[in-house]
Design a protein around this motif. Structure first.
Motif, mmCIF file in Angstrom:
data_model
loop_
_atom_site.group_PDB
_atom_site.id
_atom_site.type_symbol
_atom_site.label_atom_id
_atom_site.label_comp_id
_atom_site.label_asym_id
_atom_site.label_seq_id
_atom_site.Cartn_x
_atom_site.Cartn_y
_atom_site.Cartn_z
ATOM 1 N N ALA A 266 0.811 -1.226 0.000
ATOM 2 C CA ALA A 266 0.000 0.000 0.000
ATOM 3 C C ALA A 266 0.840 1.269 0.000
ATOM 4 O O ALA A 266 0.497 2.245 -0.671
ATOM 5 C CB ALA A 266 -0.940 -0.001 1.204
ATOM 6 N N PHE A 267 1.959 1.270 0.742
ATOM 7 C CA PHE A 267 2.714 2.510 0.940
ATOM 8 C C PHE A 267 4.156 2.451 0.444
ATOM 9 O O PHE A 267 4.860 3.457 0.487
ATOM 10 C CB PHE A 267 2.723 2.882 2.430
ATOM 11 N N GLY A 268 4.620 1.298 -0.011
ATOM 12 C CA GLY A 268 6.007 1.176 -0.456
ATOM 13 C C GLY A 268 6.911 0.735 0.680
ATOM 14 O O GLY A 268 6.517 0.695 1.845
ATOM 15 N N TRP A 269 8.158 0.418 0.336
ATOM 16 C CA TRP A 269 9.084 -0.119 1.343
ATOM 17 C C TRP A 269 10.456 0.535 1.278
ATOM 18 O O TRP A 269 11.452 -0.035 1.710
ATOM 19 C CB TRP A 269 9.236 -1.623 1.151
ATOM 20 N N ARG A 270 10.549 1.746 0.764
ATOM 21 C CA ARG A 270 11.843 2.418 0.680
ATOM 22 C C ARG A 270 12.415 2.742 2.051
ATOM 23 O O ARG A 270 13.608 2.665 2.273
ATOM 24 C CB ARG A 270 11.706 3.702 -0.139
ATOM 25 N N SER A 271 11.544 3.126 2.989
ATOM 26 C CA SER A 271 11.988 3.439 4.343
ATOM 27 C C SER A 271 11.500 2.337 5.282
ATOM 28 O O SER A 271 10.298 2.140 5.450
ATOM 29 C CB SER A 271 11.439 4.799 4.799
ATOM 30 N N LYS A 272 12.456 1.626 5.887
ATOM 31 C CA LYS A 272 12.077 0.533 6.788
ATOM 32 C C LYS A 272 11.323 1.062 8.010
ATOM 33 O O LYS A 272 10.364 0.441 8.479
ATOM 34 C CB LYS A 272 13.326 -0.221 7.227
ATOM 35 N N ARG A 273 11.766 2.200 8.530
ATOM 36 C CA ARG A 273 11.109 2.757 9.711
ATOM 37 C C ARG A 273 9.656 3.110 9.420
ATOM 38 O O ARG A 273 8.759 2.814 10.222
ATOM 39 C CB ARG A 273 11.864 3.990 10.198
ATOM 40 N N ARG A 274 9.413 3.754 8.270
ATOM 41 C CA ARG A 274 8.039 4.133 7.922
ATOM 42 C C ARG A 274 7.193 2.896 7.635
ATOM 43 O O ARG A 274 5.995 2.868 7.943
ATOM 44 C CB ARG A 274 8.054 5.074 6.718
ATOM 45 N N LEU A 275 7.816 1.852 7.068
ATOM 46 C CA LEU A 275 7.086 0.614 6.800
ATOM 47 C C LEU A 275 6.660 -0.045 8.101
ATOM 48 O O LEU A 275 5.497 -0.454 8.255
ATOM 49 C CB LEU A 275 7.960 -0.333 5.980
ATOM 50 N N VAL A 276 7.569 -0.143 9.061
ATOM 51 C CA VAL A 276 7.242 -0.761 10.348
ATOM 52 C C VAL A 276 6.189 0.068 11.082
ATOM 53 O O VAL A 276 5.274 -0.484 11.712
ATOM 54 C CB VAL A 276 8.514 -0.916 11.203
ATOM 55 N N THR A 277 6.298 1.398 10.996
ATOM 56 C CA THR A 277 5.308 2.263 11.642
ATOM 57 C C THR A 277 3.914 2.014 11.078
ATOM 58 O O THR A 277 2.933 1.859 11.828
ATOM 59 C CB THR A 277 5.685 3.740 11.455
ATOM 60 N N ALA A 278 3.810 1.957 9.737
ATOM 61 C CA ALA A 278 2.512 1.712 9.104
ATOM 62 C C ALA A 278 1.981 0.324 9.466
ATOM 63 O O ALA A 278 0.789 0.151 9.727
ATOM 64 C CB ALA A 278 2.642 1.859 7.587
ATOM 65 N N ALA A 279 2.878 -0.670 9.504
ATOM 66 C CA ALA A 279 2.451 -2.035 9.839
ATOM 67 C C ALA A 279 1.939 -2.110 11.273
ATOM 68 O O ALA A 279 0.933 -2.792 11.549
ATOM 69 C CB ALA A 279 3.611 -3.003 9.623
ATOM 70 N N CYS A 280 2.606 -1.418 12.185
ATOM 71 C CA CYS A 280 2.161 -1.424 13.584
ATOM 72 C C CYS A 280 0.794 -0.759 13.733
ATOM 73 O O CYS A 280 -0.079 -1.252 14.464
ATOM 74 C CB CYS A 280 3.199 -0.725 14.461
ATOM 75 N N TRP A 281 0.605 0.366 13.054
ATOM 76 C CA TRP A 281 -0.697 1.026 13.114
ATOM 77 C C TRP A 281 -1.788 0.144 12.489
ATOM 78 O O TRP A 281 -2.916 0.071 13.000
ATOM 79 C CB TRP A 281 -0.644 2.374 12.401
ATOM 80 N N TYR A 282 -1.448 -0.522 11.382
ATOM 81 C CA TYR A 282 -2.420 -1.400 10.725
ATOM 82 C C TYR A 282 -2.817 -2.541 11.662
ATOM 83 O O TYR A 282 -3.999 -2.875 11.790
ATOM 84 C CB TYR A 282 -1.825 -1.942 9.433
ATOM 85 N N ALA A 283 -1.824 -3.134 12.338
ATOM 86 C CA ALA A 283 -2.119 -4.216 13.273
ATOM 87 C C ALA A 283 -2.954 -3.710 14.450
ATOM 88 O O ALA A 283 -3.910 -4.366 14.886
ATOM 89 C CB ALA A 283 -0.812 -4.837 13.768
ATOM 90 N N ALA A 284 -2.596 -2.518 14.975
ATOM 91 C CA ALA A 284 -3.339 -1.961 16.102
ATOM 92 C C ALA A 284 -4.788 -1.675 15.722
ATOM 93 O O ALA A 284 -5.712 -1.915 16.520
ATOM 94 C CB ALA A 284 -2.650 -0.689 16.592
ATOM 95 N N LEU A 285 -5.012 -1.184 14.525
ATOM 96 C CA LEU A 285 -6.373 -0.904 14.084
ATOM 97 C C LEU A 285 -7.171 -2.194 13.896
ATOM 98 O O LEU A 285 -8.378 -2.229 14.160
ATOM 99 C CB LEU A 285 -6.335 -0.099 12.783
ATOM 100 N N ASN A 286 -6.507 -3.239 13.428
ATOM 101 C CA ASN A 286 -7.182 -4.531 13.310
ATOM 102 C C ASN A 286 -7.621 -5.040 14.681
ATOM 103 O O ASN A 286 -8.734 -5.570 14.838
ATOM 104 C CB ASN A 286 -6.253 -5.550 12.651
ATOM 105 N N ILE A 287 -6.749 -4.880 15.672
ATOM 106 C CA ILE A 287 -7.091 -5.304 17.032
ATOM 107 C C ILE A 287 -8.252 -4.465 17.571
ATOM 108 O O ILE A 287 -9.177 -4.983 18.213
ATOM 109 C CB ILE A 287 -5.859 -5.197 17.943
ATOM 110 N N ALA A 288 -8.207 -3.147 17.301
ATOM 111 C CA ALA A 288 -9.286 -2.276 17.759
ATOM 112 C C ALA A 288 -10.605 -2.653 17.098
ATOM 113 O O ALA A 288 -11.669 -2.661 17.752
ATOM 114 C CB ALA A 288 -8.934 -0.818 17.456
ATOM 115 N N LEU A 289 -10.549 -2.984 15.817
ATOM 116 C CA LEU A 289 -11.769 -3.392 15.110
ATOM 117 C C LEU A 289 -12.302 -4.698 15.686
ATOM 118 O O LEU A 289 -13.516 -4.864 15.861
ATOM 119 C CB LEU A 289 -11.480 -3.538 13.620
ATOM 120 N N ALA A 290 -11.382 -5.636 15.971
ATOM 121 C CA ALA A 290 -11.818 -6.903 16.561
ATOM 122 C C ALA A 290 -12.513 -6.665 17.905
ATOM 123 O O ALA A 290 -13.524 -7.303 18.207
ATOM 124 C CB ALA A 290 -10.615 -7.827 16.740
#
Length: 285
Positions: free
Chosen positions: A73-97
């Motif tokens: 969805a957002f690209g993988w040029r920056s590892k830090r930004r990728l991990v940040t987006a992945a963590c937020w995505y996981a947190a939102l999935n947990i919140a939705l659950a």
């Protein structure tokens, strides 16, 4: 459980959650990328039908798919930004659950399928999509309410003469600007050469082009008095080229007010704003 409903519902849910994750991580994916990430998220839900896997394999699968979905969805040029987006995505999935479980408890529904850290609750797909939209909307509303609004940049109009040509620029205050003319010891005006180039006289442009290209022995324009001002930054120390000018004036509604400043120096980089081309320190005006 219908496979087409499962895939479509997870696709749309992932699209909402990726929008929210992008907003929280300061990223924005293109439409095609968002579709790719949502499609990958929908396909990842098929592990629900796979044979039970060891717990470690389940955890690795969840982490890998979260990274892959956000990378799509957002690209993988920056590892830090990728991990940040992945963590937020996981947190939102947990919140939705959590929101879905709350709705299940309210309605008394008990039917659920679980496998490989994936949960399928027998609730209406429309309820899942509505809750996904609520999560996305809540994130957007929260960011709008909590977003810090920067104060508008205050600029002033300044006028000086260089190589016989009057020049008018917009200048903004910079508390970190402490450069001084080494001869008069007075504060100087720092001008961005790329931003102000179009307003400068030809001889000055030719000289500055040579200087910034490395020809530090180039002759200054005829009649111009060269000034070299030491400048130290976090990255390095250098000499900025400049010129002594007859005087710098502040443009006001009642005319031009002389400031008693008599030198301008040029920086090789843009200041990144269309609102001004020059910077001055607290003690300049």
């Amino acid at each position: 459980m219908y496979l087409d409903v499962l895939l479509l519902t997870n696709f749309l849910m992932a699209y909402f959650l990726l929008l929210a994750a992008g907003a929280l991580s300061g990223q924005r994916g293109g439409f095609v990328r968002m579709l790719a990430g949502s499609g990958l998220a929908a396909m990842s839900s098929l592990i629900l039908f796979a044979p039970p896997q060891p717990y470690l394999v389940q955890v690795v699968y969840k982490i890998t798919t979260a990274l892959a979905i956000t990378a799509a969805a957002f690209g993988w040029r920056s590892k830090r930004r990728l991990v940040t987006a992945a963590c937020w995505y996981a947190a939102l999935n947990i919140a939705l659950a959590g929101a879905v479980l709350l709705a299940v408890l309210r309605t008394g529904t008990r039917a659920a399928d679980t496998a490989n850290l994936t949960v399928y609750l027998r609730v209406s797909p429309l309820l899942l999509l509505a809750l996904s939209g609520v999560c996305c909307g809540a994130v957007d509303l929260g960011l709008r309410l909590l977003m810090r609004r920067d104060a508008p940049i205050k600029t002033v109009g300044l006028e000086f003469e260089l190589c016989g040509q009057p020049i008018r620029l917009r200048a903004a205050p910079d508390t970190g600007c402490h450069l001084r003319d080494p001869i008069t010891c007075l504060p100087v005006l720092v001008v961005s050469y790329p931003d102000a180039k179009a307003r400068l006289p030809g001889p000055a442009v030719d000289f500055l082009e040579q200087w910034f290209a490395g020809a530090t022995q180039a002759d200054p324009p005829p009649g111009a008095r060269l000034r070299l001002v030491p400048c130290g930054t976090a990255a390095d120390r250098t000499l900025l080229p400049g010129f002594a000018v007859p005087g710098i004036g502040l443009i006001t509604e009642k005319g031009v007010l002389g400031l008693g400043r008599s030198a301008v120096v040029f920086a090789p980089r843009s200041f990144g704003s269309t609102a001004y081309e020059a910077l001055y320190g607290n003690d300049f005006l």
